[in-house]
Design a protein around this motif. Sequence first.
Motif, mmCIF file in Angstrom:
data_model
loop_
_atom_site.group_PDB
_atom_site.id
_atom_site.type_symbol
_atom_site.label_atom_id
_atom_site.label_comp_id
_atom_site.label_asym_id
_atom_site.label_seq_id
_atom_site.Cartn_x
_atom_site.Cartn_y
_atom_site.Cartn_z
ATOM 1 N N ILE A 1 79.903 46.504 42.133
ATOM 2 C CA ILE A 1 78.958 46.010 43.147
ATOM 3 C C ILE A 1 78.956 44.481 43.084
ATOM 4 N N ILE A 2 79.174 43.851 44.233
ATOM 5 C CA ILE A 2 79.111 42.381 44.285
ATOM 6 C C ILE A 2 77.817 41.997 44.992
ATOM 7 N N GLU A 3 77.025 41.167 44.365
ATOM 8 C CA GLU A 3 75.750 40.746 44.976
ATOM 9 C C GLU A 3 75.491 39.282 44.643
ATOM 10 N N ALA A 4 75.056 38.535 45.664
ATOM 11 C CA ALA A 4 74.926 37.085 45.493
ATOM 12 C C ALA A 4 73.489 36.602 45.318
ATOM 13 N N HIS A 5 72.506 37.358 45.800
ATOM 14 C CA HIS A 5 71.144 36.795 45.792
ATOM 15 C C HIS A 5 70.456 37.043 44.450
ATOM 16 N N PRO A 6 69.917 35.973 43.814
ATOM 17 C CA PRO A 6 69.288 36.138 42.498
ATOM 18 C C PRO A 6 68.134 37.140 42.509
ATOM 19 N N ASP A 7 67.343 37.194 43.584
ATOM 20 C CA ASP A 7 66.213 38.142 43.613
ATOM 21 C C ASP A 7 66.706 39.589 43.662
ATOM 22 N N VAL A 8 67.799 39.796 44.391
ATOM 23 C CA VAL A 8 68.352 41.163 44.463
ATOM 24 C C VAL A 8 68.910 41.534 43.087
ATOM 25 N N LEU A 9 69.572 40.573 42.453
ATOM 26 C CA LEU A 9 70.140 40.844 41.130
ATOM 27 C C LEU A 9 69.025 41.184 40.134
ATOM 28 N N ILE B 1 86.026 51.038 49.897
ATOM 29 C CA ILE B 1 85.390 49.716 49.885
ATOM 30 C C ILE B 1 84.397 49.662 51.038
ATOM 31 N N TYR B 2 83.183 49.216 50.725
ATOM 32 C CA TYR B 2 82.179 49.030 51.780
ATOM 33 C C TYR B 2 81.730 47.582 51.756
ATOM 34 N N PHE B 3 81.526 47.016 52.952
ATOM 35 C CA PHE B 3 81.158 45.597 53.071
ATOM 36 C C PHE B 3 79.945 45.483 53.972
ATOM 37 N N ASP B 4 78.879 44.911 53.425
ATOM 38 C CA ASP B 4 77.647 44.745 54.228
ATOM 39 C C ASP B 4 76.869 43.579 53.632
ATOM 40 N N THR B 5 77.116 42.388 54.166
ATOM 41 C CA THR B 5 76.420 41.220 53.630
ATOM 42 C C THR B 5 75.381 40.751 54.644
ATOM 43 N N PHE B 6 74.710 39.671 54.319
ATOM 44 C CA PHE B 6 73.671 39.145 55.203
ATOM 45 C C PHE B 6 73.857 37.638 55.302
ATOM 46 N N ALA B 7 73.460 37.073 56.454
ATOM 47 C CA ALA B 7 73.545 35.625 56.678
ATOM 48 C C ALA B 7 75.002 35.155 56.677
ATOM 49 N N GLY C 1 77.289 36.974 42.190
ATOM 50 C CA GLY C 1 77.834 35.826 42.915
ATOM 51 C C GLY C 1 78.289 36.215 44.298
ATOM 52 N N ARG C 2 78.810 35.237 45.014
ATOM 53 C CA ARG C 2 79.291 35.491 46.378
ATOM 54 C C ARG C 2 80.640 36.182 46.311
ATOM 55 N N TRP C 3 80.866 37.097 47.243
ATOM 56 C CA TRP C 3 82.152 37.819 47.216
ATOM 57 C C TRP C 3 83.313 36.842 47.319
ATOM 58 N N HIS D 1 74.377 44.514 47.808
ATOM 59 C CA HIS D 1 73.598 45.649 47.301
ATOM 60 C C HIS D 1 72.357 45.915 48.141
ATOM 61 N N GLY D 2 71.697 44.843 48.626
ATOM 62 C CA GLY D 2 70.486 45.022 49.442
ATOM 63 C C GLY D 2 69.416 45.786 48.696
ATOM 64 N N ILE D 3 68.956 46.910 49.296
ATOM 65 C CA ILE D 3 67.987 47.729 48.556
ATOM 66 C C ILE D 3 68.702 48.905 47.885
ATOM 67 N N GLY D 4 69.999 48.812 47.822
ATOM 68 C CA GLY D 4 70.743 49.787 47.029
ATOM 69 C C GLY D 4 70.861 51.150 47.677
ATOM 70 N N ILE D 5 70.668 51.227 49.001
ATOM 71 C CA ILE D 5 70.727 52.549 49.643
ATOM 72 C C ILE D 5 72.116 53.136 49.485
ATOM 73 N N ILE D 6 73.116 52.374 49.916
ATOM 74 C CA ILE D 6 74.467 52.970 49.883
ATOM 75 C C ILE D 6 74.956 53.098 48.439
ATOM 76 N N ASP D 7 74.548 52.168 47.575
ATOM 77 C CA ASP D 7 74.992 52.291 46.176
ATOM 78 C C ASP D 7 74.412 53.550 45.539
ATOM 79 N N GLY E 1 64.823 40.386 58.724
ATOM 80 C CA GLY E 1 65.069 41.664 58.050
ATOM 81 C C GLY E 1 66.445 41.632 57.405
ATOM 82 N N VAL E 2 66.496 41.623 56.075
ATOM 83 C CA VAL E 2 67.786 41.597 55.370
ATOM 84 C C VAL E 2 68.363 43.007 55.339
ATOM 85 N N MET E 3 67.514 43.969 55.010
ATOM 86 C CA MET E 3 67.938 45.367 55.010
ATOM 87 C C MET E 3 66.717 46.203 55.318
ATOM 88 N N MET E 4 66.898 47.254 56.102
ATOM 89 C CA MET E 4 65.742 48.045 56.513
ATOM 90 C C MET E 4 66.026 49.541 56.371
HETATM 91 C C1 LIG Z 1 72.191 44.081 54.426
HETATM 92 S S1 LIG Z 1 72.094 43.912 52.723
HETATM 93 C C2 LIG Z 1 73.098 45.238 52.139
HETATM 94 C C3 LIG Z 1 72.387 46.538 52.246
HETATM 95 C C4 LIG Z 1 73.091 47.671 51.540
HETATM 96 N N1 LIG Z 1 74.221 48.129 52.304
HETATM 97 C C5 LIG Z 1 72.163 48.833 51.295
HETATM 98 O O1 LIG Z 1 72.572 49.985 51.515
HETATM 99 O O2 LIG Z 1 71.034 48.610 50.865
HETATM 100 C C6 LIG Z 1 73.135 42.515 52.441
HETATM 101 C C7 LIG Z 1 73.254 42.118 50.999
HETATM 102 O O3 LIG Z 1 74.366 41.220 50.884
HETATM 103 C C8 LIG Z 1 74.019 40.187 49.990
HETATM 104 N N2 LIG Z 1 74.901 39.033 50.276
HETATM 105 C C9 LIG Z 1 74.787 38.126 51.260
HETATM 106 N N3 LIG Z 1 75.819 37.268 51.233
HETATM 107 C C10 LIG Z 1 76.613 37.654 50.226
HETATM 108 C C11 LIG Z 1 77.840 37.165 49.717
HETATM 109 N N4 LIG Z 1 78.461 36.144 50.250
HETATM 110 N N5 LIG Z 1 78.380 37.807 48.661
HETATM 111 C C12 LIG Z 1 77.755 38.890 48.105
HETATM 112 N N6 LIG Z 1 76.583 39.386 48.542
HETATM 113 C C13 LIG Z 1 76.029 38.776 49.602
HETATM 114 C C14 LIG Z 1 72.559 39.967 50.273
HETATM 115 O O4 LIG Z 1 71.916 39.270 49.241
HETATM 116 C C15 LIG Z 1 72.049 41.380 50.450
HETATM 117 O O5 LIG Z 1 71.655 41.931 49.243
#
Ligand SMILES: C[S@@+](CC[C@H](N)C(=O)[O-])C[C@H]1O[C@@H](n2cnc3c(N)ncnc32)[C@H](O)[C@@H]1O
Length: 439
Positions: free
Chosen positions: A286-294, A332-338, A313-315, A267-273, A237-240
Amino acid sequence: MDDPAFDTSTDLHTQSILLAAAHHDIGALRDLLRNTSANVQDEETGFTPLHAAIAALEPGLDSHDDGDDGAGRNGAEVNGHTNGDVAHAESEERKMEVEAAVKTVRFLFENGAIWNDLDANGETPGCIAHRLGLKELYDLCVDAGVRAELLLSRLDEYQPLDGDDSDYEEEDEGGQNREEQEGEDEVSNITEKVEEIALHGEAAATQPGDESTASANYLASNLTFQRNRILDGAANGVMMGWETTLMRRSAELLTPREGLRVLNVGHGIGIIDAIFQERRPTYHHIIEAHPDVLEQMKEGGWYDKPGVVVHQGRWQDIVPGLVEKGDLFDAIYFDTFAEDYRALREFFTEYVIGLLDPAGGPNGEGGRFGFFCGMGADRQVCYDVYCKVVEMDLFEAGFDTEWETIPVPDLDSEGEWEGVRRKYWVLKNYKLPTCSFIA
Ligand SMILES: C[S@@+](CC[C@H](N)C(=O)[O-])C[C@H]1O[C@@H](n2cnc3c(N)ncnc32)[C@H](O)[C@@H]1O
């Protein structure tokens, strides 16, 4: 030996140590541990001395019972004592047992016991204390976890330079130095356990060998976007959707009024954005690294929204450029995955200080920083350790943290985990952090 903590395939010395721990016999432990690690484990139950010392207080399991005192307790009623007397005597006895366990656990920690070893049921000693409602013992485990993590993260910053390993080989000749080597190994084991604590969407560092949530693998995997959640290629689960309440409250605390300058990482599913957008930011990076999310962001019109700047790209690759440009933010809000705890720590120690406007924020008293606080959230003791560790690290980096506790509903009964590889959240309460510059 019919004590459930011990299995006969375990060597006699280890059995004696576990037995002494379960009997809270510090004198015996002192002798037995003279040349032995305090982290021996029973082969079958996986109990360490810490597990044994705490599990001995499990109701109905009287490891101090050698056959006669139990009879004595039953005899109290027979001898005309009231039930109240019996209850009082039992609670006094319980108190003494807990005190003895506290002393034993302290002694074991002083002698190098590791706070987060798992037994065969997948429990750390702290998990057992938590399950049994033994607060004092639980707190000792949390404190030991915090000490271990803080110490080891500092050691991690002072790794020996390449090539220094040869010292160990030479020193291996001598017994004492071999002990030092073993100590080093222990240290690096714990470092791995604690430093790899995941930030979001994964279990705590208890899933050795699972590479699906290594950052590079995640970023290369195909994502599945469902109604209100994202799963990665391995069904993590990346974001739920259940996190919406947490995102809303974070956005409210970071941007209590309209017209602020916002940076969101992940960005994830863009809830907080989407919630930040409701609050009409002056600008919103907004910084986002995953091509599918972009791709989803493009389809969702995020690139065209006034004031929104999407950094692809990656933060790690983007943020240094923002700092260099002198871009400043109120929130500033920070919430990445993996990513693991080290990533979060690097973000706030290296960059937040340069990105958050000290004269900004809702009232000009300084900007605010928030993050998804999910480290170790598949295990209460890890979560409590990490909430303390992150608060201390933030303080060292120049930030005060305020915590708000938000109840989390029963996600199992709501079917949230259906189709998800593993639960990354099992706790009843979320601790929401809001950080600001130390006044
Ligand atoms: C848990 S989700 C964020 C959910 C978001 N807070 C929301 O409200 O929907 C994590 C996001 O961080 C992205 N991500 C993971 N590693 C990253 C990195 N190094 N730099 C930027 N984005 C990254 C993921 O692709 C994913 O879209």
